[in-house]
Design an enzyme around this catalytic site. Structure first.
Site, PDB file in Angstrom:
ATOM      1  N   GLU A 158      47.903  51.042  48.549  1.00 44.90           N
ATOM      2  CA  GLU A 158      47.444  49.645  48.426  1.00 44.90           C
ATOM      3  C   GLU A 158      48.528  48.749  49.005  1.00 44.90           C
ATOM      4  O   GLU A 158      49.686  48.863  48.646  1.00 44.90           O
ATOM      5  CB  GLU A 158      47.192  49.322  46.952  1.00 44.90           C
ATOM      6  CG  GLU A 158      47.081  47.846  46.608  1.00 44.90           C
ATOM      7  CD  GLU A 158      46.027  47.105  47.427  1.00 44.90           C
ATOM      8  OE1 GLU A 158      44.903  47.608  47.560  1.00 44.90           O
ATOM      9  OE2 GLU A 158      46.361  46.025  47.959  1.00 44.90           O
ATOM     10  N   HIS A 212      25.545  43.268  37.872  1.00 45.83           N
ATOM     11  CA  HIS A 212      24.154  42.942  38.184  1.00 45.83           C
ATOM     12  C   HIS A 212      23.227  44.058  37.736  1.00 45.83           C
ATOM     13  O   HIS A 212      23.568  45.242  37.807  1.00 45.83           O
ATOM     14  CB  HIS A 212      23.977  42.757  39.689  1.00 45.83           C
ATOM     15  CG  HIS A 212      24.825  41.681  40.276  1.00 45.83           C
ATOM     16  ND1 HIS A 212      26.186  41.798  40.405  1.00 45.83           N
ATOM     17  CD2 HIS A 212      24.500  40.471  40.778  1.00 45.83           C
ATOM     18  CE1 HIS A 212      26.670  40.691  40.948  1.00 45.83           C
ATOM     19  NE2 HIS A 212      25.673  39.865  41.189  1.00 45.83           N
ATOM     20  N   ARG A 229      34.583  37.793  50.255  1.00 47.61           N
ATOM     21  CA  ARG A 229      33.804  39.024  50.273  1.00 47.61           C
ATOM     22  C   ARG A 229      33.959  39.725  51.623  1.00 47.61           C
ATOM     23  O   ARG A 229      34.041  39.068  52.660  1.00 47.61           O
ATOM     24  CB  ARG A 229      32.333  38.725  50.054  1.00 47.61           C
ATOM     25  CG  ARG A 229      32.014  37.901  48.815  1.00 47.61           C
ATOM     26  CD  ARG A 229      30.566  37.460  48.900  1.00 47.61           C
ATOM     27  NE  ARG A 229      30.120  36.642  47.796  1.00 47.61           N
ATOM     28  CZ  ARG A 229      30.238  35.321  47.750  1.00 47.61           C
ATOM     29  NH1 ARG A 229      30.822  34.675  48.728  1.00 47.61           N
ATOM     30  NH2 ARG A 229      29.761  34.640  46.718  1.00 47.61           N
ATOM     31  N   ILE A 240      31.617  46.502  51.164  1.00 47.54           N
ATOM     32  CA  ILE A 240      31.236  46.458  49.742  1.00 47.54           C
ATOM     33  C   ILE A 240      31.249  45.006  49.287  1.00 47.54           C
ATOM     34  O   ILE A 240      32.261  44.468  48.854  1.00 47.54           O
ATOM     35  CB  ILE A 240      32.173  47.318  48.875  1.00 47.54           C
ATOM     36  CG1 ILE A 240      32.327  48.728  49.463  1.00 47.54           C
ATOM     37  CG2 ILE A 240      31.647  47.372  47.449  1.00 47.54           C
ATOM     38  CD1 ILE A 240      31.069  49.546  49.545  1.00 47.54           C
ATOM     39  N   SER A 284      28.726  41.910  47.171  1.00 43.48           N
ATOM     40  CA  SER A 284      27.907  41.892  45.963  1.00 43.48           C
ATOM     41  C   SER A 284      26.694  42.805  46.170  1.00 43.48           C
ATOM     42  O   SER A 284      26.099  42.772  47.246  1.00 43.48           O
ATOM     43  CB  SER A 284      27.427  40.465  45.692  1.00 43.48           C
ATOM     44  OG  SER A 284      26.554  40.452  44.602  1.00 43.48           O
ATOM     45  N   CYS A 288      52.655  33.297  25.153  1.00 44.80           N
ATOM     46  CA  CYS A 288      51.654  32.375  25.708  1.00 44.80           C
ATOM     47  C   CYS A 288      50.828  31.889  24.533  1.00 44.80           C
ATOM     48  O   CYS A 288      50.062  32.646  23.949  1.00 44.80           O
ATOM     49  CB  CYS A 288      50.777  33.081  26.740  1.00 44.80           C
ATOM     50  SG  CYS A 288      49.268  32.186  27.173  1.00 44.80           S
ATOM     51  N   CYS A 293      47.011  25.278  29.511  1.00 41.74           N
ATOM     52  CA  CYS A 293      48.146  24.695  30.237  1.00 41.74           C
ATOM     53  C   CYS A 293      48.379  25.388  31.571  1.00 41.74           C
ATOM     54  O   CYS A 293      49.214  24.955  32.352  1.00 41.74           O
ATOM     55  CB  CYS A 293      49.411  24.667  29.384  1.00 41.74           C
ATOM     56  SG  CYS A 293      50.422  26.144  29.449  1.00 41.74           S
ATOM     57  N   CYS A 327      54.412  29.096  29.774  1.00 43.80           N
ATOM     58  CA  CYS A 327      54.801  30.504  29.630  1.00 43.80           C
ATOM     59  C   CYS A 327      55.331  31.148  30.893  1.00 43.80           C
ATOM     60  O   CYS A 327      55.930  32.211  30.821  1.00 43.80           O
ATOM     61  CB  CYS A 327      53.643  31.330  29.075  1.00 43.80           C
ATOM     62  SG  CYS A 327      52.262  31.480  30.216  1.00 43.80           S
TER      63      CYS A 327
END
Lengths: 585, 413
Positions: free
Chosen positions: A119, A137, A419, A444, A446, A509, A544, A549
């Protein structure tokens, strides 16, 4: 019968440009020059719609388009530098760690295989996946004859078990499509008098229901009158009918992708982040190795699930069969306290669909926030995640009529995702035509998130057909230990946990009630950046938006990773970019 | 059981706690951070304490005086402790708090909320463009630079001409930022005149009035912004867009009372965005008080501290069974943007201290209190009023007797 050549020629003739083309194995390569990006999209789509075309490689230039010379240069340089440094030898290398790559990695981890997932970003799900609205979906929409349709219904059905095994949140909330007098306003003149309301109330809902039934979606019901508002009390009273689709669900898309990747890793898949494919070592018509900025991943099979970059990866491998045309979607996030206004994924059917907002709606999330959108805008730049005021207004105006009482001033964030659409507008999951051991899992769009578990199974089947031997792994563990959140604990549980580990009691947080222990756990599981921590813990996702944080999280990250504050990353860019006092300038 | 639990250990919370402890009450302070002092810890510039101490101190020095006092009075302090739930319906109130030592329950007779404000972020003003690294709120930058010695970036754009933006600009200039530009949509700086002089003009920091950021540009890290000029109504003027290269965008967009953290259904005033309070800073829930920047954002910490001192008197009255009459609404109108308190209801002798923010800029102005019939009940003369300066008035009790509503307005002097 007309040949594919003549069909393409006749479609191109309709455009006022001199576009040349060639066809190889049903892949159409286009060249020429047009005025604008939108014409580039339009011509690509018109060719992609031709029956028999399996891919459109759109090399048409438009005014303002340019080659990415720097990127190509960088790839060449890294290729030369790294082509002889071997990282390892693998049966399968998956390029791209979105939800699809992660799902396939997990599927492959069920077998005796050596698998690497690479990746380019610093985290799983950092591309299209992270900017998805999280909707699973049901499968009513995909048109007949598409792979999307086959895999959507199947993928949806797989989610219940997957969620249980991997410990991610999944709510089968159902969707409710409202039919109002606005629904067919464009066709009003053809439907005089009482015919209009007859069609609205009785014909259209039935048509939608039948379409769903044909696609294999079960349990669809048509609702009228007060039944609609029993299900969705805040829905507009304009609704004369509604179609209720019970199998629609919602997930947190990055939680799903991270869970899949973690489980794959636990079952032996190597995950290499910040690892970008720059080229391939090939022998004849087969890939022998994927060259990356980290070195070469020797491999027997390659899967291209590189999302927005799948076309570039395919081209690098000599498997250019499609061009990705990025389509941006803007989403608005509302505060958790608006969750009471929406029980279902809610949409109003408006025909014909507005091309800029089609497919969008009002969606609850698994965390209680509500999302409005997304839009659908063709953009030239794959990384154009910008949001303008006008786009925000567009979404607000489009969806406000659906829930008139919704406190839209509780908008706390907006974002956009892009997309990875191809011009054939369907999933491309097939062996490469000219590279023997490369599998495309591309285009790929929707309902890709919903379909992803089925996509992984389907892709596995393709790999088997390509000759990959699959011997089940005896020790495969389908289960993953879920991330535990202080926010979802009872006070008694939290007290007990805190007494064993005080970090549970330090709330870093306050908006989302996230404890230091959760941040530490996210880091232990591999989060290295602020955004990776945020996606795993929700720290910074509240009212916020991280103004309190961010620094707290950065300090923990710095302590745990040993990196000084000014070297931490937000996602890919430096969180803080300046000098340190005393180390001047 | 405690007499009073103060939520928030910043200057206002500490001031309330100290006053109450001095009156002999058993007080606890609950603070979510690891130390007392609140936002003052990061405010290392001077200018604090001119009203309370008659001298000008840095933020930490100002806070220190209250911190020392609190400890010397034996006030019980809970650090790293976050208030998760509050039950405040009855005379005995319960606070459920989470800290590294576990989940604790604290019973108390009164609660003073002093949890301050938060910064407005880019989403609230619908800041367009991308969301790369390099966009921060000003307070975060202050904390980063002053407490941890790290600069957020090199080439800085600051959005907002209020006090915080100016103070941060000066600071980054002193720390050696390569370039700084301040932009804001108003015609002039919205902050205190002393800050315009001392932070911006004295350092020659460039600024552009009537200018806003149309969009942020950058993928991984900020690469620049597109600026656009705006007219008097803040509408963008076409053809004025320009690119400005920077790696950092600092949002100094103002502060908002942090009411999201109030765990009870107190009424919120849309004008202040803080809880509605009476003259002793008691919220719409009996025995629950709100002080400091939670009520409305003050220009001076000294004024915030004064609200805490007033509230301490109110807590005393509440605990001693003081009496109330039917409330008189105190309302802004016309040329007054907001006023605190929003109602007057205790039986008491002393003047009512009110803070109001003018909606207009005017010399020789009269702040007027009028009956609903339009009769002027009391007036206060001011040489000069402007929206950037909060006005403090002391109203005689008699003004409220027999009224149901008293309006405030600003008239020509």
């Amino acid at each position: 019968m007309f040949s594919l050549e003549s069909k393409v020629a006749s479609v191109l003739k309709k455009h006022p440009y001199n576009i040349s083309f060639r066809i190889r194995d049903n892949i159409v390569f286009l060249e020429g020059e047009v005025e604008s990006h939108s014409e580039w999209v339009e011509i690509g789509l018109s060719v992609g719609r031709i029956k028999g075309v399996e891919g459109v490689v759109n090399k048409i230039r438009w005014k303002g388009s340019g080659r990415e010379v720097e990127k190509e240069e960088w790839r060449r340089r890294v290729f030369e530098e790294k082509r002889s440094t071997v990282v390892g030898e693998y049966d399968v290398v998956i390029i791209g760690g979105g939800v699809v790559g992660a799902a396939l990695a997990r599927e492959l981890s069920k077998y005796e295989l050596k698998v690497a997932l690479i990746e380019k970003s610093t985290d799983i799900a950092a591309g299209t996946t992270k900017a998805n609205n999280g909707m699973i979906h049901a499968g009513v929409e995909p048109p007949r004859g598409t792979l999307k349709r086959r895999l959507n219904v199947k993928g949806n059905a797989m989610y219940g078990r997957l969620a249980e095994e991997l410990g991610f949140r999944f709510n089968r909330v159902g969707s409710l499509w409202l039919i109002t007098p606005r629904t067919l306003a464009a066709y009003r003149k053809y439907l005089p008098g009482p015919l209009y309301s007859l069609v609205l109330k009785h014909v259209l809902p039935l048509v939608v229901k039948i379409k769903g039934l044909i696609n294999g979606v079960r349990g669809i019901r048509v609702l009228k009158g007060s039944r609609i508002f029993e299900l969705e009390p805040f829905a507009t009273r304009d609704a004369v009918a509604a179609v209720f689709i019970p199998s629609t669900g919602v997930v947190d898309p990055y939680e799903v992708a991270v869970a899949l990747a973690e489980n794959a890793e636990a079952n032996g898949v190597e995950i290499h982040l910040a690892t970008e494919a720059v080229g391939f070592i090939k022998e004849n018509d087969a890939v022998k190795g994927v060259v990356t900025n980290k070195g070469v991943f020797l491999c027997r099979y390659v899967v291209n699930s590189a999302g927005l970059y799948a076309d570039e990866v395919a081209a690098l491998a000599g498997a250019e069969e499609y061009t990705i045309h990025p389509r941006k979607g803007v989403l608005l996030v509302f505060h958790r306290d608006t969750g009471v206004f929406t029980r279902h994924c809610l949409a109003e059917i408006i025909l014909p669909q507005d091309p800029y907002t089609k497919g969008g709606g009002i969606n609850p999330t698994v965390h209680g926030n509500v999302l409005w959108g997304p839009t659908a805008v063709e953009v030239p730049d794959k990384e154009d995640t910008s949001v303008s005021r006008e786009e925000i207004e567009l979404v607000l105006n489009k969806y406000s009529p659906i829930i008139p009482g919704f406190p839209s001033d509780r908008l706390i964030r907006f974002f956009a995702g892009v997309r990875a659409a191809t011009f054939t507008e369907d999933f491309v999951i097939r062996p490469a035509k000219w590279v023997r051991n490369l599998l495309h899992v591309a285009g790929i769009q929707s309902p890709g998130l919903a379909a992803s578990p089925a996509i992984a199974e389907y892709a596995l089947e393709k790999l088997r057909e390509m000759g990959l031997r699959l011997r089940p792994k005896a020790g495969f563990n389908p289960r993953r230990r879920p991330m535990v959140a202080a926010a979802s604990m009872s006070l008694e549980e939290l007290d007990e946990k805190t007494r064993m580990n005080p970090a549970w009691g330090r709330i870093v947080c306050t908006c989302e009630f996230v404890s230091e222990a959760e941040v530490l756990e996210a880091v232990r599981r591999g989060a290295k950046t602020l955004d990776a921590v945020k996606r795993r813990t929700r720290a910074g996702m509240g009212e916020c938006q991280g103004s309190f944080c961010t620094l707290e999280i950065a300090l923990i990250l710095s302590r745990e990773t040993g990196l000084p504050l000014n070297q931490l990353l937000k996602e890919e860019g430096r969180l803080f970019n300046g000098h340190v006092r005393g180390e001047h300038v | 059981m405690k007499d009073v639990a103060v939520v928030g250990g910043g200057p206002s919370g500490l001031a309330a706690a100290v006053r109450l402890a001095e009156k002999g009450f058993d007080v606890a302070v609950i603070e979510v951070m690891g130390e007392l002092g609140g936002m003052l810890e990061q405010c290392i510039h001077d200018g604090f304490g001119t009203k309370v101490f008659g001298e000008t101190l840095s933020g930490p020095e100002f806070a220190e005086r209250f911190v020392k006092k609190a400890y010397s009075l034996g006030i019980q302090v809970f650090l790293n402790t976050y208030v998760k739930q509050v039950k405040a319906g009855g005379r005995v109130k319960e606070i459920v708090a989470v800290s590294p030592s576990g989940v604790q329950r604290l019973e108390t007779r009164a609660i003073v909320y002093a949890i301050g404000c938060r910064e407005r972020n880019g989403f609230e003003i619908r800041l367009g463009g991308t969301r790369p690294a390099g966009v921060y709120t000003a307070g975060m930058v202050q904390r980063l630079v002053n407490l941890y010695g790290v600069l957020p970036g090199r080439r800085i754009l600051i959005m907002g001409g209020g006090d915080v933006g100016m103070i941060v600009a000066r600071h980054l200039q002193l720390e050696g930022a390569e370039s700084i530009l301040i932009v804001f949509p108003e015609a002039g700086f919205a902050g205190l005149p002393r800050n315009v002089q001392q932070c911006v003009l004295d350092f020659g920091i460039p600024f552009k009035p009537r200018t806003v950021v149309k969009r942020v540009i950058g993928k991984e890290r900020v690469e620049g912004v597109v600026l656009t000029r705006v007219d008097e109504k803040w509408n963008p003027i076409e053809g004025t867009e320009e690119f400005y290269a920077c790696d950092t965008v600092i949002l100094a967009l103002g502060l908002v009372p942090y009411t999201g953290e109030l765990k009870l259904g107190v009424r919120i005033d849309p004008a202040t965005r803080g809880p509605e309070v009476n003259e002793f800073f008691e919220t719409s829930v009996e025995g629950v008080f709100a002080v400091g920047n939670l009520v409305q954002v003050f220009d001076y910490v000294d004024d915030a501290v004064e609200t805490a001192c007033i509230a301490a008197r109110g807590v005393e009255k509440y605990l001693n069974g003081g009496l109330k009459t039917s409330p008189v609404r105190l309302a802004p109108s016309g040329k007054v943007r907001m006023i605190v308190p929003q109602r007057v209801e205790w039986v008491d002798e002393e003047n009512v201290v009110a803070f109001l923010r003018p909606a207009v800029e005017k010399s020789n102005a009269r702040i007027e209190l009028r009956s609903s019939g339009g009769k002027v009940l009391e007036r206060f003369f001011r040489r000069y009023v402007r929206p950037s300066t909060l006005e403090r008035i002391e109203v005689s009790r008699s003004v409220f007797s027999g009224q149901r509503e008293v309006e405030t307005d600003i008239a020509d002097g």
